[in-house]
Design a protein around this motif. Sequence first.
Motif, PDB file in Angstrom:
ATOM      1  N   TRP A  95     -33.304 -22.760 -61.319  1.00 31.57           N
ATOM      2  CA  TRP A  95     -34.120 -21.525 -61.361  1.00 31.57           C
ATOM      3  C   TRP A  95     -35.778 -21.732 -60.857  1.00 31.57           C
ATOM      4  N   GLN A  96     -36.133 -20.819 -60.092  1.00 33.10           N
ATOM      5  CA  GLN A  96     -37.753 -21.179 -59.622  1.00 33.10           C
ATOM      6  C   GLN A  96     -38.077 -19.868 -59.659  1.00 33.10           C
ATOM      7  N   THR A  97     -39.292 -19.674 -60.401  1.00 34.34           N
ATOM      8  CA  THR A  97     -40.134 -18.569 -60.552  1.00 34.34           C
ATOM      9  C   THR A  97     -40.581 -18.078 -58.988  1.00 34.34           C
ATOM     10  N   THR A  98     -40.815 -16.405 -59.098  1.00 34.89           N
ATOM     11  CA  THR A  98     -40.651 -16.399 -57.769  1.00 34.89           C
ATOM     12  C   THR A  98     -42.293 -16.850 -57.707  1.00 34.89           C
ATOM     13  N   CYS A  99     -43.138 -17.115 -58.656  1.00 36.79           N
ATOM     14  CA  CYS A  99     -44.544 -17.274 -58.570  1.00 36.79           C
ATOM     15  C   CYS A  99     -44.663 -18.909 -57.711  1.00 36.79           C
ATOM     16  N   SER A 100     -43.496 -19.846 -58.265  1.00 35.46           N
ATOM     17  CA  SER A 100     -43.916 -21.375 -57.841  1.00 35.46           C
ATOM     18  C   SER A 100     -42.904 -20.983 -55.908  1.00 35.46           C
ATOM     19  N   VAL A 101     -41.688 -19.671 -56.049  1.00 36.78           N
ATOM     20  CA  VAL A 101     -41.542 -19.848 -54.639  1.00 36.78           C
ATOM     21  C   VAL A 101     -43.047 -19.778 -53.407  1.00 36.78           C
ATOM     22  N   LEU A 102     -43.489 -18.881 -54.207  1.00 38.21           N
ATOM     23  CA  LEU A 102     -44.686 -18.425 -52.462  1.00 38.21           C
ATOM     24  C   LEU A 102     -45.729 -19.339 -52.708  1.00 38.21           C
ATOM     25  N   GLU A 103     -46.283 -20.276 -53.857  1.00 34.36           N
ATOM     26  CA  GLU A 103     -46.371 -21.211 -53.700  1.00 34.36           C
ATOM     27  C   GLU A 103     -46.212 -22.801 -52.977  1.00 34.36           C
ATOM     28  N   HIS A 104     -45.233 -22.456 -52.903  1.00 32.26           N
ATOM     29  CA  HIS A 104     -44.041 -24.231 -51.843  1.00 32.26           C
ATOM     30  C   HIS A 104     -44.791 -23.681 -50.742  1.00 32.26           C
ATOM     31  N   HIS A 105     -44.011 -22.144 -49.967  1.00 32.70           N
ATOM     32  CA  HIS A 105     -43.672 -22.010 -49.206  1.00 32.70           C
ATOM     33  C   HIS A 105     -45.523 -21.968 -48.141  1.00 32.70           C
ATOM     34  N   ARG A 106     -46.551 -21.733 -49.324  1.00 33.64           N
ATOM     35  CA  ARG A 106     -47.576 -22.122 -48.949  1.00 33.64           C
ATOM     36  C   ARG A 106     -48.205 -23.180 -48.403  1.00 33.64           C
TER      37      ARG A 106
END
Length: 307
Positions: free
Chosen positions: A92-103
Amino acid sequence: MTETIKTHVILLSCGSFNPITKGHIHMFEKARDYLHKTGRFIVIGGIISPVHDSYGKPGLVSSRHRLTMCQLAVQSSDWIRVDPWECYQDTWQTTCSVLEHHRDLMKRVTGCILSNVSTPSTTPVIGQPQNQTPPIYQNHNNMNHKPNAIKLWGKLSESLGKICCVRPHIERFTFVDENANLGTAVRYEEIELRILLLCGSDLLESFCIPGLWKDSDMEVIVGDFGIVVVPRDGADTERIMNHSSILRKYTDNIIVVKDATNHPMAIVSSTKSRLALQHGDSHVVDYLSQPVIDYILQSQLYITASG
C-alpha cells in the motif's frame, strides 16, 4: 487572462473505487467546470489511481477487477485516464507518495519541472528543457500551431500508451516505464503546471481525525500540492477546515467547488452501490454506468456481503 498565464492542472483522485461510480466521474467533471469558471485554471487531464490490494479494507475486490471497472467507466472520456502504478507496487502507498510519484514521473517524461502551490505564478515552470537546442517554434506568424498544454497532455497520453508495461489481464492500462525517454520531439510553450488532489468533503473531514494522517504527509498534500474539494450532501467545508490547524494554515491551497446544485453522497458512495447490487435494487443504475454493471455481473462481484 491568457492561456499561458493560467495555471494548468492535472486532477488526481485516489481511492478504493470499489466499484467506481458515476459520482466519481461527476466529481472530475464538476471540478473541471468550476476551475475553468474561476478564470485562473485550465484542467488538461485527470488521473484515477485505485488503491493497492493490501489496503485492507473489508470487501475490497482485487485490483485487477477495480482497474478494469475504472477503465470501463472512463472509456468515453478524452481527458481522464486510469493509472495502475499504485496497484502494481509491493504494498500500500500513501496518498502523499502517489502524488509525489506522478509529479516525479511528469518531470521525467517531459524533461521539465512542475510547480507547487508556493511557486510564484509569474515563474514559468514548464518549458523547453535546458541545455538543448532552441524551440523549433520561432515563426511568430504561425503561433497557432504552437502546442499548448492540452495538446501536450494528449501527446503524452499517446506516448505513454505506446510504452506501457503489458501485464496479464490489464494490457489496456497506461503503465509508464520510469526509465523511458520520450526524446525531444515534444516541444511546447512555457506554462505553469500543477497536480492537485481531487477529493470529496469526506476525505477533507478525515484530515481532522487525530492520528489518522501524518502531519508531515498533510503538509505535503495541502502545502506543496493543494487540493480541490467537491462538497457532498451540503457539507460545511469551512467548518471542517477550522478543525485542523494544517488546513487553516493552507486555506489558500484548498479550492472548494461551489455551484448551485448539491453533489449527493449517494451517487458517489461505493458502499451504497454494493448494497444495491446485493439486494437486486434497480436503483443501481443511478450509481453505476452500464458497462461497469455488466462487468460486475459477468465477474460475479459484490454478490455477498463480504464482497
